[in-house]
Scaffold this active site. Sequence first.
Site, PDB file in Angstrom:
ATOM      1  N   GLY A  14       0.776  -1.236   0.000  1.00 46.27           N
ATOM      2  CA  GLY A  14       0.000   0.000   0.000  1.00 46.27           C
ATOM      3  C   GLY A  14       0.806   1.284   0.000  1.00 46.27           C
ATOM      4  CB  SER A  15       4.331   2.218  -0.694  1.00 47.85           C
ATOM      5  OG  SER A  15       4.606   1.817  -2.009  1.00 47.85           O
ATOM      6  CG  ASN A  16       2.185   3.090  -5.849  1.00 49.41           C
ATOM      7  OD1 ASN A  16       2.576   4.089  -6.442  1.00 49.41           O
ATOM      8  ND2 ASN A  16       2.819   1.932  -5.904  1.00 49.41           N
ATOM      9  NE  ARG A  93      -8.505 -11.214  -5.485  1.00 51.59           N
ATOM     10  CZ  ARG A  93      -8.630 -12.543  -5.408  1.00 51.59           C
ATOM     11  NH1 ARG A  93      -9.213 -13.217  -6.365  1.00 51.59           N
ATOM     12  NH2 ARG A  93      -8.210 -13.188  -4.347  1.00 51.59           N
ATOM     13  CG  ASN A 109      -2.441  -1.487 -12.703  1.00 52.24           C
ATOM     14  OD1 ASN A 109      -2.374  -1.555 -11.475  1.00 52.24           O
ATOM     15  ND2 ASN A 109      -1.672  -2.228 -13.495  1.00 52.24           N
ATOM     16  CG  HIS A 111       3.328  -2.833 -14.979  1.00 52.38           C
ATOM     17  ND1 HIS A 111       3.018  -4.035 -14.352  1.00 52.38           N
ATOM     18  CD2 HIS A 111       4.392  -3.081 -15.782  1.00 52.38           C
ATOM     19  CE1 HIS A 111       3.853  -4.963 -14.779  1.00 52.38           C
ATOM     20  NE2 HIS A 111       4.694  -4.414 -15.637  1.00 52.38           N
ATOM     21  CG  ASP A 147       0.174  -5.121 -16.163  1.00 58.49           C
ATOM     22  OD1 ASP A 147      -0.558  -4.544 -15.342  1.00 58.49           O
ATOM     23  OD2 ASP A 147       0.940  -6.047 -15.850  1.00 58.49           O
ATOM     24  CD  GLN A 175      11.205   9.051 -10.445  1.00 60.49           C
ATOM     25  OE1 GLN A 175      10.386   9.884 -10.857  1.00 60.49           O
ATOM     26  NE2 GLN A 175      12.266   9.411  -9.739  1.00 60.49           N
ATOM     27  CD  GLU A 176       5.717   1.627  -8.749  1.00 60.15           C
ATOM     28  OE1 GLU A 176       4.598   1.412  -8.282  1.00 60.15           O
ATOM     29  OE2 GLU A 176       6.588   0.734  -8.808  1.00 60.15           O
TER      30      GLU A 176
HETATM   31  C1  GRF Z   1       4.058  -1.448  -7.165  1.00 57.17           C
HETATM   32  O1  GRF Z   1       5.359  -1.687  -7.603  1.00 57.17           O
HETATM   33  C2  GRF Z   1       3.103  -1.332  -8.331  1.00 57.17           C
HETATM   34  O2  GRF Z   1       3.692  -0.773  -9.460  1.00 57.17           O
HETATM   35  C3  GRF Z   1       2.756  -2.781  -8.600  1.00 57.17           C
HETATM   36  O3  GRF Z   1       2.680  -3.366  -7.324  1.00 57.17           O
HETATM   37  C4  GRF Z   1       3.491  -2.637  -6.408  1.00 57.17           C
HETATM   38  C5  GRF Z   1       2.594  -2.219  -5.300  1.00 57.17           C
HETATM   39  O4  GRF Z   1       3.298  -1.586  -4.269  1.00 57.17           O
HETATM   40  N1  GRF Z   1       1.533  -2.871  -9.378  1.00 57.17           N
HETATM   41  P1  GRF Z   1       2.503  -0.871  -3.123  1.00 57.17           P
HETATM   42  O5  GRF Z   1       1.511  -1.896  -2.557  1.00 57.17           O
HETATM   43  O6  GRF Z   1       1.801   0.314  -3.693  1.00 57.17           O
HETATM   44  O7  GRF Z   1       3.532  -0.486  -2.105  1.00 57.17           O
END
Ligand code: GRF
Length: 203
Positions: A14-16, A93, A109, A111, A147, A175-176
């Site tokens: 869940g870091s994003n 999923r 999404n 990736h 994707d 970067q994400e």
């Molecule tokens: C990230 O690298 C994202 O790109 C991929 O899964 C990972 C999820 O990381 N789809 P987090 O759970 O957001 O930390």
Amino acid sequence: MNKGNVAVLLSGRGSNFSAIVRASRAADANFTVRLAVSDRADATGLKRAARLGIPAHHVAPRAFADKAAYETAVCALLERERVELVCLAGYMRLVGPVLLSRFAGRILNIHPALLPSFPGLDAQRQALRHGVKVSGCTVHFVDAGTDSGPIIAQRPVAVHPGDDEEALSRRILVQEHRLYPLAISLFFSGRLQIEGRTVIVRE
Ligand code: GRF
């Protein structure tokens, strides 16, 4: 300002999700995170949600007869919160027809590779094995494939000599966390237009 309502679907760390919530709390943000949904009870993302004060739900796919029933339950939560955009962030999923049709053109999404290279699982490992010098991350619209939907934004990340999967993943993740909130604000700015496979960002 009328802010767009976002839901985050996750399965793990869940870091994003946290980065998206943090960005939503900036004074000039055009979106707000209404809830998080996890298909896994043990997702760290659920704990993050509690810390961040975001309502979070665990919806167990196994509790439903099939994927359609599971997704119908998820949709009920999203619709109750008047969610306009669904952001998958480490959601492990494939999205099925129920979610796809109810949120057509409104699921994103992220990736950890420069698509269409290295789709699917372990993208960073795939990139290292292939020996690429540059990888990165991609935010895209979700379609029925893996994707494979139209690309909204990408960020390149250099592969350094001696990188292992962890080092490269860490560098890409930085970067994400920047790219995903940017793509979400672009979505709510109303400037994104899909033409075939191409997402055009209007001035
Ligand atoms: C990230 O690298 C994202 O790109 C991929 O899964 C990972 C999820 O990381 N789809 P987090 O759970 O957001 O930390």
